[in-house]
Each structure stands twice: as C-alpha cells, then as structure tokens.
Design a protein around this motif. Structure first.
Motif, PDB file in Angstrom:
ATOM      1  N   ILE A   1      40.153  16.839  39.802  1.00 59.08           N
ATOM      2  CA  ILE A   1      38.986  16.200  40.079  1.00 59.08           C
ATOM      3  C   ILE A   1      39.499  15.048  40.977  1.00 59.08           C
ATOM      4  CG2 ILE A   1      36.806  14.912  39.282  1.00 59.08           C
ATOM      5  CD1 ILE A   1      36.915  17.760  38.584  1.00 59.08           C
TER       6      ILE A   1
ATOM      7  N   THR B   1      35.300  11.393  42.752  1.00 63.07           N
ATOM      8  CA  THR B   1      34.401  12.604  42.537  1.00 63.07           C
ATOM      9  C   THR B   1      33.313  12.834  43.580  1.00 63.07           C
ATOM     10  OG1 THR B   1      32.573  10.921  41.423  1.00 63.07           O
ATOM     11  CG2 THR B   1      34.219  11.745  39.960  1.00 63.07           C
TER      12      THR B   1
ATOM     13  N   PHE C   1      33.092  15.854  45.945  1.00 66.16           N
ATOM     14  CA  PHE C   1      33.585  17.202  46.119  1.00 66.16           C
ATOM     15  C   PHE C   1      33.343  17.704  47.277  1.00 66.16           C
ATOM     16  CE2 PHE C   1      32.703  16.044  41.647  1.00 66.16           C
ATOM     17  CZ  PHE C   1      33.739  16.809  41.035  1.00 66.16           C
TER      18      PHE C   1
ATOM     19  N   THR D   1      31.563  21.012  49.359  1.00 70.42           N
ATOM     20  CA  THR D   1      30.532  21.690  48.719  1.00 70.42           C
ATOM     21  C   THR D   1      30.586  22.956  49.285  1.00 70.42           C
ATOM     22  OG1 THR D   1      29.057  20.465  50.073  1.00 70.42           O
ATOM     23  CG2 THR D   1      29.433  19.510  47.745  1.00 70.42           C
TER      24      THR D   1
ATOM     25  N   TYR E   1      37.280  23.541  41.106  1.00 73.04           N
ATOM     26  CA  TYR E   1      38.211  22.543  40.387  1.00 73.04           C
ATOM     27  C   TYR E   1      38.367  22.761  39.030  1.00 73.04           C
ATOM     28  CZ  TYR E   1      36.695  20.072  44.672  1.00 73.04           C
ATOM     29  OH  TYR E   1      36.696  19.469  46.104  1.00 73.04           O
TER      30      TYR E   1
ATOM     31  N   CYS F   1      25.253  19.148  45.597  1.00 75.19           N
ATOM     32  CA  CYS F   1      25.627  18.142  44.592  1.00 75.19           C
ATOM     33  C   CYS F   1      24.886  16.934  44.997  1.00 75.19           C
ATOM     34  CB  CYS F   1      27.194  17.848  44.844  1.00 75.19           C
ATOM     35  SG  CYS F   1      27.408  16.562  43.631  1.00 75.19           S
TER      36      CYS F   1
ATOM     37  N   TYR G   1      30.437  15.086  36.148  1.00 71.60           N
ATOM     38  CA  TYR G   1      31.165  14.707  37.670  1.00 71.60           C
ATOM     39  C   TYR G   1      29.972  15.031  38.748  1.00 71.60           C
ATOM     40  CZ  TYR G   1      34.965  15.446  34.763  1.00 71.60           C
ATOM     41  OH  TYR G   1      36.293  15.735  33.768  1.00 71.60           O
TER      42      TYR G   1
END
Length: 192
Positions: free
Chosen positions: A52, A56, A58, A60, A67, A82, A154
C-alpha cells in the motif's frame, strides 16, 4: 457382546460410506489449489503492487494496479474512484451501504469469461447491502466476511473499487466452497 459387534459394524459401515463419498468429490486441499491458481492467473493479467502506498494515495481508474491489502495475499484492491482524505474514512460502528457485482474467478479461470455472478449494483429498485463497519459481532456485518470491509481502512466512504477476495475472507456462508470472487463495489454513507 452382541450389541458391541453391532455398534462396531454400524460404525464401520458409516466410515465406509463417508470414505466412499470422499472419493466422489474434490478434496478441500484441491479446491484451495484451484483457488490459488485461479487468483494467480487472474492477477497475472493485471498490474499488481505488493504494498500500500505509505501516504495511501492510490492510482485510480480502470488501469490502476491491484494493491495487495492483506499480508497473506487474500485480498487485492483496485481503486476506481477514491475519496482519499482521512476524515472521509469509515468509523467503527458506522453503517456502510454498498452496491456490488461479483464475478466468479474459478469460472474465469476455466472459461476465460468474467461474467457477472450476482449483485445489486445495476438494479436500483433493489435495496443496497450494508454492514456495520468493524463490528463482526453482528450477523449483518459478519455475513459479508472480512474482505469487503478491509478497503475502508485505506479509502474513504463514497469510493468505488474492484476487490479480489479469496474464500476465507469472503462471505462466511460460502467459505467452505473455496470460491474466490472479484467484487465491483461502491460504498455509501447513507441508503440511496
């Protein structure tokens, strides 16, 4: 003495029946092996990140990597949309609604087709599913297994993800089937 022989013979007959039926079905170890092969094969068609991001944040979208979100590799998450702010994350005891479609990974492994298995994401007349976040003492939460709640550690509520879940982290009523799924999930704060 006669009763003991009868009991022993009955037990022997029952054991023989059980052993014979074991030969007719796939062993649990074989099902676990099939699950592992199916998941590994599916993940080889995707980009995979084993960690991860520390912040945090990510990647997208549909091309984002999957992950690994638990150390044993039982749950992998692809973030489609997200809400990354920590204040948007679920709080223990909060009711989280979600809509989902799930896809049978063993079927994909056998046929090459990822077809919808079940869910409520496209039927807006169906009520959304829900759980109480991080409270597995309640049947409404525990029935969904640990895997569907894990991403909320997350990503914020109101996120959309794809989630590969191996059987032991999936629906509790289905653990013994050793059936992995990919879920497409949208989480919500309130009933929509």
């Amino acid at each position: 003495m006669k009763m003991t022989k009868t009991v022993v013979m009955a037990l022997a007959a029952a054991l023989a029946t059980v052993c014979a039926s074991c030969g007719d079905s796939e062993s649990y170890a074989n099902r676990l092996n099939t699950e592992r092969n199916s998941c590994n094969s599916y993940l080889t068609t995707k980009r995979v990140e084993n960690n991860i991001p520390a912040d945090t944040v990510f990647e997208t979208g549909e091309d984002a990597p999957f992950y690994r979100i638990n150390p044993d590799g039982n749950v992998y998450m692809q973030v489609i949309k997200c809400t990354p702010r920590k204040e948007d994350r679920a709080m223990k005891g909060q009711t989280i609604y979600f809509r989902y479609t799930r896809y049978n990974i063993n079927q994909w492994y056998d046929t090459g087709n990822l077809t919808p298995y079940e869910g409520n994401s496209t039927d807006m007349s169906a009520n959304p599913s829900y759980f109480i976040y991080s409270d597995f003492t309640l049947p409404m939460s525990s029935q969904w297994g640990y895997g569907l709640q894990l991403p909320l550690e997350y990503v914020g509520v109101d996120s959309e993800i794809n989630l590969l879940v191996k059987s032991q982290f999936g629906l509790t009523s289905e653990i013994s089937y050793v059936q992995p799924y990919v879920f497409h999930i949208r989480y919500f704060r309130s009933h929509i």
